[in-house]
Write an enzyme that holds these catalytic residues in place. Structure first.
Site, PDB file in Angstrom:
ATOM      1  N   GLY A 197     -11.587   2.224   4.889  1.00  0.00           N
ATOM      2  CA  GLY A 197     -10.705   1.443   4.022  1.00  0.00           C
ATOM      3  C   GLY A 197      -9.817   2.304   3.136  1.00  0.00           C
ATOM      4  O   GLY A 197      -9.926   3.538   3.129  1.00  0.00           O
ATOM      5  N   HIS A 198      -8.980   1.651   2.367  1.00  0.00           N
ATOM      6  CA  HIS A 198      -8.003   2.389   1.556  1.00  0.00           C
ATOM      7  C   HIS A 198      -8.664   3.168   0.417  1.00  0.00           C
ATOM      8  O   HIS A 198      -9.655   2.743  -0.142  1.00  0.00           O
ATOM      9  CB  HIS A 198      -6.886   1.490   1.039  1.00  0.00           C
ATOM     10  CG  HIS A 198      -7.296   0.312   0.233  1.00  0.00           C
ATOM     11  ND1 HIS A 198      -6.379  -0.564  -0.285  1.00  0.00           N
ATOM     12  CD2 HIS A 198      -8.512  -0.178  -0.124  1.00  0.00           C
ATOM     13  CE1 HIS A 198      -7.011  -1.518  -0.927  1.00  0.00           C
ATOM     14  NE2 HIS A 198      -8.291  -1.317  -0.852  1.00  0.00           N
ATOM     15  N   ASN A 199      -8.106   4.327   0.149  1.00  0.00           N
ATOM     16  CA  ASN A 199      -8.513   5.209  -0.960  1.00  0.00           C
ATOM     17  C   ASN A 199      -9.856   5.900  -0.719  1.00  0.00           C
ATOM     18  O   ASN A 199     -10.331   6.618  -1.595  1.00  0.00           O
ATOM     19  CB  ASN A 199      -8.620   4.437  -2.294  1.00  0.00           C
ATOM     20  CG  ASN A 199      -7.465   3.490  -2.500  1.00  0.00           C
ATOM     21  OD1 ASN A 199      -6.337   3.804  -2.156  1.00  0.00           O
ATOM     22  ND2 ASN A 199      -7.737   2.320  -3.035  1.00  0.00           N
ATOM     23  N   GLN A 221       0.859  -1.179   0.000  1.00  0.00           N
ATOM     24  CA  GLN A 221       0.000   0.000   0.000  1.00  0.00           C
ATOM     25  C   GLN A 221       0.897   1.231   0.000  1.00  0.00           C
ATOM     26  O   GLN A 221       1.471   1.598   1.022  1.00  0.00           O
ATOM     27  CB  GLN A 221      -0.946  -0.051   1.196  1.00  0.00           C
ATOM     28  CG  GLN A 221      -1.812  -1.323   1.204  1.00  0.00           C
ATOM     29  CD  GLN A 221      -2.857  -1.358   0.100  1.00  0.00           C
ATOM     30  OE1 GLN A 221      -3.738  -0.515   0.046  1.00  0.00           O
ATOM     31  NE2 GLN A 221      -2.751  -2.333  -0.808  1.00  0.00           N
TER      32      GLN A 221
END
Lengths: 348, 348, 348
Positions: free
Chosen positions: A240-242, A199
Site C-alpha cells: 500500500g501507499h507510503n 496520490q
C-alpha cells in the site's frame, strides 16, 4: 520445459570459482534434482546430513560439501555452501537469453533517455521523460510512465505497468502483470461520497530487487512508497501507499501490506501474511504463513496468528461453535475456582 | 517522486472556495505532511485535538479548522472539514495530466463510437461496437471488448482489460492490470468432467467508481454483476459473478466477494475481507480486516471473525494445539459445574 | 450485458440431443433465471424438490427433469440432469464469437509454427519458436514466449502473458491478466543477500483446463510445474513452482498453492484456500473457504481450518483476547478436576 544450456563440468567449476574432482570434460546438459538427475546432469546435496542419498543418485556430477566429497562416486564440485553454489550454477544453465535487439519497431518510445544498450520489446510504450538505463530489458507490452526511471540492467518481463514518477534501481527483475505506482487507496468522506485524495508521491525501489508476477506497489500519498535494496517479493504481493520495506526483506506470495506500515530489514514473511496500516516491524522479524500483524513488533522473533489447525470439517464446526463462548467459559472456570476454594476452606 | 504543480495560496483558496489568512501570493510547490512540509509547501491539520503539533511545523501554509486558526503562525486556509479540503487540494497539485491526444496511431480501433474528445493510448485495442464517451482516457495497452461502453470522463490506466458486454459509468477510474468481465466461475459436474456454464451476463458499473490495480470483476452468469455508483475498491479486489455492491461501499485491498453475494450501500470492508456466495449484507455494515462473512448480516454494525491475535510462534503453537480440544474442554467444565453443585448440595 | 443469441426451441433440443415438449418453433432470445425469465426465454429447474416454483415462472420454455415435466405449463426440454443440460445450452446462446481473422496486422509474430486456422489478436506478440496449434485464439495484447506451445482450440483472452518453455494443452481457456511461467520464488541466502536460483523448469498444463483472470502459475525450479487435464481454477489463483495438480481438481478464487505441493485428482478447494509447500493432498479432498492446509492429507474427506465464526466486533475482541490464554485455561480446568476428585475422595 525449455532445454537447459550445455556446459562442461570444468567450465562450471571455473565460472563458480570452485574446485572440482573427476572428469572436467564431462558435458552437462543441465541441473536436476538428486533423485532424477541422469549421467549427463549436474545435481547437488545441500545438507551433509543426507549424504546416504548420494549412493542412489545417477547424477553425472554433484555439488557437495567438502565433508561428503569422499562419498561421491562420480565427479564433483566442492563448495562450503553447496546450495548457494547450486543457485549460482543455475544462472549458467538458464536458457533464457535477455534480448539485445534495441528498440523494437512496434515499440512507442516518447522518451529520449533510452540507453543504446537497452532493449525495448514489441508494443512496449515508454512515455515522455522516462529514463531507461544501460542494459535494461523492457519486455513486450510493458508501459513505463512519464518521467519514471528504470535502473541499469533491470529486467521488466512482458506486460509490466509502471506509472509516472516511479524510480526502480539497478539489476531489478519485475515479473509480468505487476503494476508499480498505481494510486494508493486514499479517499476522504464527504456529503457527496468519497472524495479522492490524489496520490502525489511516487514509488522508490532500490537495487537488486525482484518482484513476482501480478503484484501491486502503490504510489505514496505525499511521499514515496519505499522498497529497499535486495528485497525479494513473490507473486501477488500488495504494498500500500507510503509503506517502507527495509533492505533484504523477503515475502512469499500473496502478502498484503497496508498503507504506511514500516517493515524492517531482513524480515521474512511467509505466504499471505497481512500487515495492518501505520505499524512498525523491527528488523529480522519472521512471520509464519497467513499471520495478520495487527500491532507493532519491536523485537526480532518469530510471530504467528491465525486460527485453528486443519481438522475434519465436522470437528472444526464443533470447535468454532464453541469459540464465541470462550469468554463465558473463562468466567465459568473462574467461578468454579472460587467455589472450590470456598468448599476447601469450609472443610478445613 | 514526480514534482507537484506550483500554485499560489490565493489560487488554492479560491479553487476550493474557502477563506484564507496571510500572504495569498505565497507560491506553494506542493502538499506535504505536517512534519515534513517546508516553507514553500501546504499542509493540513485534520483534527483540532492535535493543534499542539502546529508549532513544530514549518509548512508555509496550512489547511485548518476555524477553531485552531489562531494557533497558525503563517498563512492558512480555513475549512470546516480540513481533511476533505486537503483531499480537494490534492487534485490541484497533481502533476498527472490526462492525455488529450486523440487516438494514438498505434491504437487499433474497430469501434465507430469513439468521441472526438476521448484519448486512446498507444497500442490500445477498442473492439467493434464499443462506445467511448466524451473525455474518456483509455491508457496504453488497454483492451475494450466488443459492444462495451466506457462512460464520459472515465479513465482507464494502462493495460486494463474490459471484456465484451461491460458497461462502465461516468467519471470512473480503473487502475492498471484490472480485468472487468472475465467469466464467472460456473461449471456443472458431469461424467466427462466439469462442463463450462457460459457466462451470458455482463458487468454494470455506476458513476464515480474507482477500482484499484490487478482487480477482477467477473461477468454474471445470466444477469449482470452490478457495482453501484461511488463505490471505491482497492487493489486486488475479486468480485465474483452476479454480485451486487451498493452505492458508496468501500473495500480495502484484497477483498474477495464470492458469487451472487449482495452487499449493501455505504459498507466498509477492511483489507482482505472474504464474503461467501449467496448471502446478503445490509447497508452500513463494517467488517474488520480479514474477516470471513459466512452468513447474511441484517443490521448495520461492525463484525469480525478470524483467529488468534498475533503472538510469538511458540505460544501460538501451544494455543492452537488446544483449539481442537475446545469442545471437549467445554464439556469438562460443564461436568465440573455439576459435580460442584452436587458437593454443595451434599454439604447443605 | 450483451444480447444473447436467438434460437428456436427445437434447435436447442436437437443440439442438446434431448427430447422436448410443446411448440418447437418458439423463438428463444436467451436463457434466464427461473424467476426472471420471460415468455421468449429459456430457463431450467435443476432440483425437482423446488417444482412448486414452476407455477410462478413466466419462462417460455424450461429444461426439467422427467419427473416434473407434467408440472410445466409451457414448452420444455427433458433432461435427466437439467443443470448439466443448462450448462450445455449456455454455450449455444453465448454471443461471444471466437475471432477467426488470422493474424492481425499489428501482431508481432516471430514464430513460424502458427497454424493457418489460428487467430492472433491485435498487438499480440508471439516469440520465436512458439507453436500455436489449429483453431487457437490468442487475444489482443497477449505475449507468448519463445518455444512455448498453445494446444489446439485453446483460447487466451486479452493481455495474457505466457513465458518461454510453457506447454498448454488443447481446448484450454485462459483469462486476461493471467501470467504463466513467471519465475518460482527460489533464492539462496548468502553473505551478499539473496542469490537468485534461476528457474530452469517450465509449466505443463493438460487439456480442457480453465484458468481465471489475474492468476499466476509459476515455472518449476528444475522440473515443470504440472496442472492436469480438466482442472478449473478461478481468478487470482497462485500456483508456486514445482506444484502438481491432479486431473479434474477445482479451485475457487484466490487459492494459493505454495511450492512443491502435490494436490490429487478431483479435489475441490473453496475460495482462498492456502496450501503450504512440500505437502501432499490425496484425491477427492474437499477444503472449505480460507482453510490453510499445513500438513499432508491422506484421506478423501472435508477439512477446514480458520478461526472464529463471524460475530460483532465487540464480542470478537473479547473472544480473541481469551485465546492466548487457552493453554492456561486448559491447565486450570485440569487442576479443578483433580481438586474435585480429592474433595470427593475425602468426603467418601
Amino acid at each position: 520445459m525449455a532445454r537447459q544450456k550445455a556446459l562442461r563440468l570444468k567450465t562450471v567449476a571455473s565460472m563458480l570459482g570452485l574446485p572440482m574432482e573427476g572428469d572436467g570434460e564431462l558435458l552437462l546438459n543441465g541441473i536436476s534434482t538428486l533423485d532424477s538427475a541422469g549421467p549427463d546432469e549436474l545435481s547437488f546435496l545441500s545438507n551433509p546430513k543426507y549424504r546416504k542419498l548420494l549412493k542412489d543418485s545417477n547424477a553425472g556430477a554433484l555439488i557437495v560439501h567438502p565433508s561428503v566429497a569422499e562419498d561421491v562416486r562420480g565427479a564433483c564440485i566442492i563448495a562450503d555452501d553447496p546450495y548457494l553454489a547450486f543457485a549460482r550454477a543455475s544462472a549458467l544453465f538458464d536458457p533464457f537469453e535477455r534480448p539485445r535487439d534495441g528498440i523494437h519497431p512496434t515499440a512507442v518510445v516518447a522518451a529520449e533517455a533510452v540507453h543504446a544498450t537497452a532493449s525495448i520489446g514489441a508494443n512496449a510504450v515508454i512515455e515522455v521523460g522516462a529514463v531507461i538505463e544501460e542494459g535494461c530489458v523492457i519486455g513486450p507490452g510493458c508501459v513505463v510512465g512519464a518521467g519514471s526511471t528504470i535502473g541499469a540492467h533491470s529486467l521488466l518481463h512482458a506486460n509490466v505497468t509502471v506509472y509516472h514518477g516511479v524510480s526502480i534501481g539497478r539489476a531489478c527483475v519485475i515479473h509480468s502483470g505487476t503494476v508499480i505506482g498505481a494510486d494508493g487507496f486514499g479517499f476522504a468522506p464527504s456529503a457527496e461520497g468519497w472524495q479522492k485524495i490524489h496520490q502525489l508521491g511516487g514509488v522508490s525501489i532500490g537495487d537488486n530487487v525482484e518482484i513476482g508476477a501480478n503484484s501491486c506497489i502503490d504510489r505514496g500519498a505525499l511521499k514515496d512508497t519505499r522498497i529497499g535494496s535486495g528485497v525479494i517479493l513473490d507473486d501477488m504481493t500488495m504494498v500500500g501507499h507510503n509503506v517502507e520495506i527495509g533492505d533484504g526483506t523477503a515475502m512469499a506470495a500473496g502478502c498484503q501490506i497496508a498503507g504506511s506500515a514500516k517493515i524492517g530489514k531482513n524480515c521474512t514473511l511467509a505466504g499471505n501474511v497481512g500487515v495492518v496500516g501505520h505499524i512498525t516491524i523491527a528488523d529480522g522479524v519472521h512471520l509464519t504463513a497467513r499471520s495478520l500483524v495487527s500491532k507493532s513488533l519491536d523485537a526480532a522473533a518469530s510471530y504467528s496468528s491465525g486460527g485453528t489447525p486443519l481438522m475434519e470439517t465436522r470437528q472444526w464446526r464443533k470447535t468454532t461453535a464453541r469459540l464465541p463462548k470462550l469468554d463465558e467459559l473463562y468466567r465459568r472456570v473462574q467461578t468454579l475456582e472460587k467455589m472450590i476454594r470456598t468448599i476447601q476452606e469450609d472443610s478445613n
